[in-house]
Design a protein around this motif. Sequence first.
Motif, PDB file in Angstrom:
ATOM      1  N   ALA A  65     -33.517 -10.867  56.160  1.00  0.00           N
ATOM      2  CA  ALA A  65     -33.321  -9.949  55.034  1.00  0.00           C
ATOM      3  C   ALA A  65     -31.867  -9.499  54.953  1.00  0.00           C
ATOM      4  O   ALA A  65     -31.287  -9.412  53.868  1.00  0.00           O
ATOM      5  N   VAL A  66     -31.276  -9.248  56.124  1.00  0.00           N
ATOM      6  CA  VAL A  66     -29.866  -8.840  56.150  1.00  0.00           C
ATOM      7  C   VAL A  66     -28.977  -9.967  55.636  1.00  0.00           C
ATOM      8  O   VAL A  66     -28.055  -9.748  54.833  1.00  0.00           O
ATOM      9  N   LYS A  70     -26.638  -9.907  52.435  1.00  0.00           N
ATOM     10  CA  LYS A  70     -25.207 -10.207  52.509  1.00  0.00           C
ATOM     11  C   LYS A  70     -24.834 -11.283  51.487  1.00  0.00           C
ATOM     12  O   LYS A  70     -23.810 -11.173  50.796  1.00  0.00           O
ATOM     13  N   THR A  71     -25.671 -12.337  51.393  1.00  0.00           N
ATOM     14  CA  THR A  71     -25.404 -13.403  50.420  1.00  0.00           C
ATOM     15  C   THR A  71     -25.417 -12.862  49.000  1.00  0.00           C
ATOM     16  O   THR A  71     -24.549 -13.187  48.181  1.00  0.00           O
ATOM     17  N   THR A  72     -26.413 -12.016  48.708  1.00  0.00           N
ATOM     18  CA  THR A  72     -26.501 -11.417  47.369  1.00  0.00           C
ATOM     19  C   THR A  72     -25.277 -10.549  47.087  1.00  0.00           C
ATOM     20  O   THR A  72     -24.722 -10.578  45.980  1.00  0.00           O
ATOM     21  N   ALA A  73     -24.867  -9.786  48.084  1.00  0.00           N
ATOM     22  CA  ALA A  73     -23.706  -8.914  47.910  1.00  0.00           C
ATOM     23  C   ALA A  73     -22.445  -9.737  47.637  1.00  0.00           C
ATOM     24  O   ALA A  73     -21.639  -9.392  46.769  1.00  0.00           O
ATOM     25  N   VAL A  74     -22.280 -10.841  48.386  1.00  0.00           N
ATOM     26  CA  VAL A  74     -21.111 -11.697  48.174  1.00  0.00           C
ATOM     27  C   VAL A  74     -21.136 -12.309  46.781  1.00  0.00           C
ATOM     28  O   VAL A  74     -20.117 -12.377  46.079  1.00  0.00           O
ATOM     29  N   THR A  75     -22.342 -12.763  46.355  1.00  0.00           N
ATOM     30  CA  THR A  75     -22.476 -13.351  45.016  1.00  0.00           C
ATOM     31  C   THR A  75     -22.144 -12.334  43.935  1.00  0.00           C
ATOM     32  O   THR A  75     -21.416 -12.625  42.977  1.00  0.00           O
ATOM     33  N   LYS A  76     -22.692 -11.126  44.091  1.00  0.00           N
ATOM     34  CA  LYS A  76     -22.427 -10.067  43.108  1.00  0.00           C
ATOM     35  C   LYS A  76     -20.942  -9.711  43.078  1.00  0.00           C
ATOM     36  O   LYS A  76     -20.372  -9.480  42.004  1.00  0.00           O
TER      37      LYS A  76
END
Length: 206
Positions: A65-66, A70-76
């Motif tokens: 989940a972390v 992190k991947t979602t945060a980088v993409t955003k």
Amino acid sequence: MTLEATITQLEQTNANLVNEVVAIKTTAQDNANTAVQKASEASQSADHSLAAKNAAEALYGDLQAVDAAKTTAVTKASESSDSAAAAMASEQAAASSEANASAILSAIQDAADLYDDTAAGIAGTVDGKHFRVVSEGGAVITLYKNVSGTATEITVFTSKTLEDNREAQLRADIAALVLNASETPVRSIFFTGATGAFIDASSEGA
């Protein structure tokens, strides 16, 4: 051996057997208790192992989940950066367009007089001043700047009527060329930007 001695010996032997049976039963009971204790300890170990397994799986799930977060945060963050860059580019383009529009407006305001041709415009203005030249019966106005005695074109304003007429003429020229193409196999055709029309070179030489 007398009968009494024999009975006494038998009683002693019987007592010894009873003691041995009791000892065997005690040992068996102790072994059983030990087995129960070992089984209990094994059960507790299994419970601990299962708890540790569940905790490890939960931790692994949390780590996944972390990582996903992190991947979602980088993409955003990347999308935000791209959006910010696009917004900045749009803002710069808008500012450039506004500056160009302001410059043209200022030049139009500076070019108060209308002239019949560039020679008259150059003669009637000083270096750095703007002037306008009217052509095609007032349908076209070209904005110029006097640059050291040379007429430098800035922009051209065309009336809607003239644009409509040019488009209609262009459509008519295309229709005529298509019609003539069925009669003449090979034709030499080129487009002239000066008049906004198609010219049939074959017919000119005929």
